[in-house]
Design an enzyme around this catalytic site. Structure first.
Site, PDB file in Angstrom:
ATOM      1  N   HIS A 121       0.839  -1.194   0.000  1.00 15.29           N
ATOM      2  CA  HIS A 121       0.000   0.000   0.000  1.00 15.29           C
ATOM      3  C   HIS A 121       0.875   1.245   0.000  1.00 15.29           C
ATOM      4  CE1 HIS A 121       0.502   1.615   4.132  1.00 15.29           C
ATOM      5  NE2 HIS A 121       0.725   0.354   4.473  1.00 15.29           N
ATOM      6  N   CYS A 122       0.343   2.307  -0.593  1.00 15.58           N
ATOM      7  CA  CYS A 122       0.992   3.605  -0.509  1.00 15.58           C
ATOM      8  C   CYS A 122       0.143   4.459   0.420  1.00 15.58           C
ATOM      9  CB  CYS A 122       1.157   4.233  -1.894  1.00 15.58           C
ATOM     10  SG  CYS A 122      -0.384   4.424  -2.816  1.00 15.58           S
ATOM     11  N   SER A 123       0.138   5.765   0.239  1.00 18.87           N
ATOM     12  CA  SER A 123      -0.577   6.632   1.176  1.00 18.87           C
ATOM     13  C   SER A 123      -2.088   6.558   1.029  1.00 18.87           C
ATOM     14  CB  SER A 123      -0.124   8.087   0.991  1.00 18.87           C
ATOM     15  OG  SER A 123      -0.293   8.481  -0.357  1.00 18.87           O
TER      16      SER A 123
END
Length: 602
Positions: A26-28
């Site tokens: 996951h990113c932000s």
């Protein structure tokens, strides 16, 4: 409130089940799935999952946009998936175009680096600001220690790149980092300066600190050697033989050939971008800022990360991508604030406010997928205001010194020791972009016709017949379509109304009989003397309260008169536990008779 466990199960099912998943990170704001077969993904169903704001297939990944709750959703997905090591990689890469494979590789390598680079860079920029205001001396020991801490991620960037590259290629990250570390040894640096050779071949003198592409090429070679050596070496000696041979071959070849090639590639890559900037100046910044909504939606903005990381590792700063992001990020925020002020749709207003605040702090995906891409007027406003803001910061030559998305909390990324006005013009660009985007958004936004129609139903009877129902709760009556739970708002259970309660008492809207009471007391059903079936549902997701805050005054099978008290419920307790106390009255079966609901007041 989102049931992350339930949503996680749905997400996994709609990306093709666990067997189709090779990796998830996951990113932000997004869950990023690497899959075996993208044809198994059901994007339409993914977008309907509670807590999901959008879903796309881009850059060799299935990207599920979640927004600010991404960590909680990732944890739920990760817990549901368990161990993925048993999932064999199939022909997934063969189904991807070469450009998508390359972009997927870049994202896998550089995305995990951002927190460390951003954290160290922000520390250095804050120290610079403190010294400019005279709050801390640059000659103090404390300043120097903190400054060195901030420098560490960039100085040892090749090591970090070596680790993430090894993870992406699924090879031993410790041995891969050891190969890269050889390039950074102080004695190696000294030897290269003095003109080192290897079997008579001269080694190019390159300072590998802060370089990224030599480290990537080094680990790529190591990954090939590790796989070959692992396959053919005896198991009894594999634990030391594979690293021994791989390191002995990888490091010299990197020093002789791959290191210089990676260095040249990085230099030329940067020159190409600077060519456009030097020839078109602020127009290039404006154009990029205007196009960023589209680039971000496709994941193509990630291609700028290697360039941005390389540039902020120098004292020169990055003059194009990150400054252009000022225009995009704050344009998203300004337009969303305008939408929140103009719209008559309360659900859209709540989404817009949340998205505006996120974008103001540099996270644009909630705004992009929740508002901008769903409305042409909003998208046009963001692109126009972003282009103006981007052009302004480009005109004044604003440069970034930290690789992080511009937001109000990270604006010190533009603090410069060489140019005290750099930060000032960055703030000017931010303010101008916010004002223009807000004003343009105010004048261009229009609710969709169906939203206007619902909002203007003042004192209007919502009729489907002649049997008249009173309001079961004292409070504001609204269309059922306004309810945040799609099970009710979609009308799948039947027609009805929603009431925002002022008093925690539920009364019978008509004479009838209590047909059903849920075990958790949050809902009950009744049948009128005409056979019409009515469902009362108190709150959204209040089933999780397990009956707390609810007090029944009737029993199943009991006959009741209009106005008789059926149940009491504690509005404060429902709200304090994080649930929406809205009461729904749904006619689940009207027996083909006409029914008339209480007046809806917008």
């Amino acid at each position: 409130m989102i049931d992350y466990k339930s949503s996680a199960k749905d997400i996994i099912r709609f990306v093709g089940t666990k067997e189709n998943i090779n990796k998830v990170i996951h990113c932000s704001t997004r869950l990023r799935f690497t899959l075996n077969d993208f044809d198994k993904v059901d994007l339409d169903e993914l977008k309907k999952v509670t807590g999901v704001m959008g879903a796309i297939i881009a850059a060799g990944q299935c990207q599920v946009i979640v927004g600010n709750n991404v960590v909680e959703m990732f944890d739920a997905v990760h817990e549901e998936l368990g161990n993925l090591s048993g999932n064999p990689e199939t022909s997934q890469k063969q189904k991807m175009k070469p450009g998508a494979v390359f972009l997927d590789f870049l994202i896998g390598v550089f995305q995990p680096l951002i927190p460390a680079i951003a954290g160290g860079g922000m520390l250095k920029s804050i120290l610079l600001l403190f010294s400019a205001f005279g709050w801390m001396s640059t000659t103090s020991s404390t300043y120097n220690v903190l400054n060195l801490i901030g420098s560490a991620p960039l100085v040892f960037l090749p090591l970090l790149v070596g680790f993430t590259t090894a993870q992406k290629l699924n090879v031993n990250p410790v041995v891969a980092m050891s190969a890269v570390a050889a390039l950074l040894l102080p004695d190696m640096t000294t030897a290269l300066t003095k003109g080192a050779t290897f079997f008579g071949m001269g080694i190019t003198n390159i300072t590998y600190a802060s370089q990224v592409f030599p480290a990537i090429l080094c680990v790529l070679l190591y990954s090939v050697l590790e796989r070959i050596l692992t396959k053919y070496s005896p198991k009894a000696i594999r634990i030391f033989f594979v690293p021994l041979v791989a390191l002995t071959i990888t490091v010299p070849i990197t020093l002789l050939f791959l290191g210089p090639a990676g260095y040249v590639f990085g230099e030329e890559f940067t020159k190409v971008i600077f060519f456009f900037y030097s020839h078109f100046g602020f127009i290039a910044t404006a154009l990029l800022a205007g196009l960023l909504p589209l680039l971000v939606s496709l994941g193509m903005h990630k291609a700028f990360i290697p360039y941005a990381v390389a540039q902020v590792s120098t004292t020169a700063g990055e003059p194009l991508y990150l400054p252009a992001s000022i225009g995009h990020n704050f344009a998203e925020s300004g337009v969303c604030f305008a939408v929140a002020l103009r719209t008559r749709d309360k659900n859209l207003r709540a989404t817009a406010i949340s998205a505006a605040i996120s974008a103001f702090f540099g996270i644009t995906e909630p705004a992009l997928y929740g508002i901008t891409l769903q409305n042409k007027r909003a998208l046009g406003s963001v692109m126009a205001a972003g282009a103006i803001g981007g052009g302004l910061v480009g005109f004044f030559g604003v440069k970034a010194f930290v690789a992080v998305g511009p937001g109000i909390a990270s604006m010190t990324m533009f603090a410069s020791k060489a140019d005290s006005n750099n930060l000032l013009w960055a703030f000017v660009g931010m303010a101008v972009t916010m004002i223009i985007s807000f004003v343009v958004g105010l004048f261009t936004w229009k609710d969709r016709p169906e939203a206007i129609e619902v909002a203007e139903e003042k004192i209007k009877m919502h009729k489907i017949g002649a049997v008249r129902l009173a309001s079961p709760v004292t409070g504001k009556v609204e269309p059922i379509s306004q309810v945040s739970d799609s099970v009710f708002s979609s009308g799948v259970l039947g027609d009805g109304i929603a009431i925002i309660p002022k008093e925690g008492k539920l009364f019978a809207p008509i004479d009838g009989k209590i047909a059903m009471i849920y075990e958790t007391k949050h809902a009950l059903g009744m049948t009128t003397v005409d056979g019409i079936e009515i469902l009362f549902h108190i709150g959204i997701d209040t089933v999780k309260m397990n009956g707390k805050g609810f007090k029944l005054h009737v029993k199943q099978g009991q006959n009741v008169k209009k106005g008789e008290l059926l149940m009491e419920f504690d509005i404060s307790q429902i709200s304090n536990e994080g649930y929406d106390p809205t009461v729904m009255m749904i006619v689940t079966d009207n027996k083909q008779q006409e029914v008339e609901f209480p007046a809806i007041i917008a």
